[in-house]
Design a protein around this motif. Structure first.
Motif, short mmCIF file in Angstrom:
data_model
loop_
_atom_site.label_atom_id
_atom_site.label_comp_id
_atom_site.label_asym_id
_atom_site.label_seq_id
_atom_site.Cartn_x
_atom_site.Cartn_y
_atom_site.Cartn_z
N ARG A 153 1.08 -8.32 -2.46
CA ARG A 153 1.02 -6.65 -2.20
C ARG A 153 0.71 -5.92 -3.49
NH1 ARG A 153 3.93 -5.41 2.21
NH2 ARG A 153 2.44 -3.61 2.32
N LEU A 159 5.84 -1.00 -3.78
CA LEU A 159 6.67 -2.25 -3.14
C LEU A 159 6.41 -3.50 -4.20
CD1 LEU A 159 5.65 -2.22 0.59
CD2 LEU A 159 7.86 -1.91 -0.52
N ARG A 380 9.92 -6.91 4.54
CA ARG A 380 10.15 -6.57 3.07
C ARG A 380 11.54 -7.23 2.52
NH1 ARG A 380 7.16 -0.62 3.53
NH2 ARG A 380 5.20 -1.26 4.50
#
Length: 697
Positions: A153, A159, A380
């Motif tokens: 990511r 994130l 996530r």
């Protein structure tokens, strides 16, 4: 103290362990992404989500907030209220950095690389405070900072900054093991814990939401296990803090929507997306895609081709170390002793709860269906599961070596965990490395563009595409690149889809010849920027028209596929373009029609500095007998008394004021009701909207 943990009074302060883990993780991240000679002003990566993040960063550095930026979305400027980013902790970092540098690429690089260090620091802090020894805690912290998620990511830099997760995990474990036999520490409502929770909640709505779920779950578990109310009281305080941080962060967005209306055109999420982006246990346990062992990489490539809905959830891999810990955690919760090994059992319960919530078809899908589909990226949560899994492995190590520990054993264990994590968790391919050589041609191009235009010049960008998340072939965020590489210019791309600047740009992009020249010149534009990658023919057709009307490009780079044309200054006879669109209160009703249950309005966007005479025509249909009043500014233009089912052909003229204004369609008290009105809900339907500058309509 619990049988699975053992705290030895340290000779070295505990913060030294945190720093060691942080520096090692930072060094690994730098080795993976940076190149020599060291140049932090060259972005590690550009394109896609990375470009969007760099745009947000530059907005904060230069304007103090991501919500408004006058340098993009010309001619009216851009807003970001429709695409909220409730991350005050991250924003504070960039504001602080902005005191020293306004370079978005430097800020992006530092933020991403420091994410390795801060994640390792907070992880070591949490592990030590939950009874893990010095060397194992350092190993676990490094393995956590180097999770495949961190590398997969890297473009989605916010994130990838997951240092808040160990904070949430620490208080989750403290609540779940409240008053458990021999468990070190306790949890109370205090200024420092509340501050830590608030800072963690400010790192993003996903991590705040998942943290809230784990806190609530742990508080209930701790209360049930201890038969006391204290975990519930503390958990409620923590939960209220998380909710307050997110609510306060979203307050400006709520106020904007109350004033300007909601925007259904931006990032509309669907309930099924919670399933699409859900978590798979297979992806937790299988190798990371791009694994440096070719056989494992091929295995994951085959898995991707044979299974539906493999997307960003492929970043959920825990690696070998984390996978072993995950299995230990689940074994503990199903077969372990909750009193004898309280911390390990609670960790297993947290892992199980996380999987049950986020897995495809799990409780998160129910939330997406019944509560809100906005939090769709359930995969996530894998970083939370990763921390709990590593903690379970370390707890098991503590249990296995209880009573016969030696420093040599700790060091050997640490070396093995770190070595395996570095080899197994860092993908062998698929990562983008910083390259000044690749970036140099773009820097040179934008330097030429900046030199060819006066300061403050406005540049209209083609092809038209909307922001954000456009599927256009040019890329969702490629037209933000000129803004990132230049200073002192205003660019047309970047306002929210459906807002005035976006509507105006979309309408003007469809013009050509004198109409295009007049619209741009009278709106203050000095140039047209063409990204040829956005056209199937490489821009040949559109540029034939531009060359015929504006002459040869003043800047051109055939290799990069960019060209810039100069827009001549306004001349007599030019006609401005005033954009009109449906505004507040309307809901799409198919085709060019929309309906409203109450008052609604039309947005009028005049980019010039003077009023423009504007004529408008549209049809109004009322489901019930109503009085419809059209007003502009403080003046009533006309009113219609409409019977239920009757159509009105409205035709009005206004002096469109500079900037953004609104033509109100008021829905007032009904006139004498018709018989069918009692069984019909009041609504007004608009269709056939057309407009033009007076004399040309």
């Amino acid at each position: 103290m619990s049988s699975e943990t053992r705290v030895v009074p340290p000779r070295i302060p505990a913060w030294v362990d945190d720093v060691v883990a942080a520096l090692f993780s930072l060094a690994v991240g730098a080795c993976v992404f940076l190149s020599l000679p060291l140049d932090l002003h060259t972005p590690i990566v550009t394109g896609g989500d990375a470009t969007s993040a760099q745009y947000l960063i530059k907005s904060i550095l230069e304007h103090g907030s991501y919500t408004r930026n006058p340098d993009v979305g010309a001619p009216f400027g851009a807003t970001m209220y429709d695409y909220p980013m409730p991350e005050p902790t991250h924003h504070a970092f960039f504001r602080l950095l902005g005191l020293f540098s306004k370079d978005p690429f430097l800020a992006f690089n530092l933020f991403y690389l420091l994410g390795f260090a801060v994640a390792a620091y907070t992880a070591c802090w949490a592990l030590r405070r939950n009874g893990i020894g010095r060397w194992p805690a350092i190993a676990g912290a490094i393995a956590f900072a180097l999770l495949p998620f961190h590398f997969r990511r890297f473009g989605h830099v916010f994130l990838a900054s997951y240092a808040a997760i160990p904070v949430f995990a620490h208080y989750t474990l403290q609540l779940a093991t409240y008053r458990a036999p021999h468990v070190p520490g306790t949890v109370r409502i205090g200024a420092l814990p509340l501050l830590a929770i608030a800072v963690a909640a400010g790192t993003g709505v996903y991590y705040a939401w998942f943290g809230l779920l784990f806190i609530v779950f742990a508080a209930a578990l701790g209360a049930a296990q201890s038969r006391r109310w204290q975990p519930l009281r503390v958990g409620a305080a923590f939960a209220a803090t998380i909710v307050a941080v997110i609510a306060l962060s979203l307050l400006p967005n709520a106020l904007y929507h109350a004033s300007e209306g909601a925007n259904a055109a931006v990032a509309a999420r669907q309930a099924f997306e919670s399933e699409m982006y859900g978590l798979r246990i297979t992806q937790l346990l299988f190798p990371t895609p791009g694994h440096r062992i070719a056989v494992l990489d091929a295995f994951m490539a085959d898995y991707k081709d044979s299974v539906q809905y493999v997307n960003e959830n492929s970043a959920a891999a825990l690696g070998i170390v984390g996978a072993i810990g995950f299995m230990i955690a689940l074994g503990a919760v199903f077969f372990g002793d909750a009193r004898r090994h309280a911390a390990l059992w609670a960790t297993g319960a947290a892992c199980a709860a996380g999987v049950l919530y986020a897995t495809i078809g799990g409780f998160g899908a129910i939330v997406g269906r019944l509560l809100t589909p906005e939090l769709r990226g359930l995969n996530r949560i894998s970083v939370f599961i990763g921390f709990f899994a590593l903690y379970a492995l370390l707890c098991a190590f503590e249990i296995a070596t209880r009573g016969r520990r030696r420093r040599a054993v700790d060091v050997a264990f640490t070396a093995v965990v770190v070595a395996v994590a570095c080899f197994d968790q860092i993908p062998g391919k698929g990562l983008v490395h910083q390259s000044a050589r690749v970036i140099a041609p773009r820097k040179a191009l934008y330097a030429r563009i900046r030199a060819a235009l006066p300061g403050g010049a406005r540049v209209f960008e083609l092809p038209y595409t909307y922001f954000p998340e456009s599927p256009h072939r040019v890329g969702s965020y490629s037209l933000l690149e000129p803004y990132l590489f230049t200073q002192g210019l205003e660019w047309s791309f970047g306002d929210m889809h459906g807002r005035p600047a976006d509507v105006w740009n979309g309408q003007v992009a469809a013009l050509d010849g004198d109409d295009l020249a007049g619209a741009l010149a009278l709106a203050g534009f000095s140039a047209i920027y063409v990204d040829r990658r956005g056209y199937e023919d490489g821009g040949a057709a559109v540029e034939r028209g531009l060359r015929a009307h504006f002459g040869a490009p003043i800047v051109e780079d055939a290799n990069l596929g960019r060209a810039v044309y100069r827009v001549p200054p306004p001349r007599p006879g030019m006609v401005p373009h005033v954009a009109v669109d449906l505004g507040r209160g309307w809901k799409a009703a198919g085709g060019d029609a929309a309906s409203a249950a109450g008052d609604a309005d039309l947005v009028v966007a005049n980019p010039t500095s003077s009023p423009v005479s504007l004529a408008l025509r549209f049809r109004l249909d009322s489901a019930t007998s109503r009085k419809l009043v059209l007003s502009y500014g403080d003046q009533v233009i006309t009113a219609y008394s409409v019977r239920g089912g009757e159509r009105v052909e409205a035709s009005v003229s206004i002096q469109a004021q500079p900037g953004v204004s609104r033509l109100l369609v008021g829905n007032e008290a009904p006139i004498a009701a018709a018989a069918q009105d009692a069984a019909t809900k009041p609504s007004v339907r608009i269709s056939g909207l057309a407009w033009g500058v007076t004399g040309r309509f």
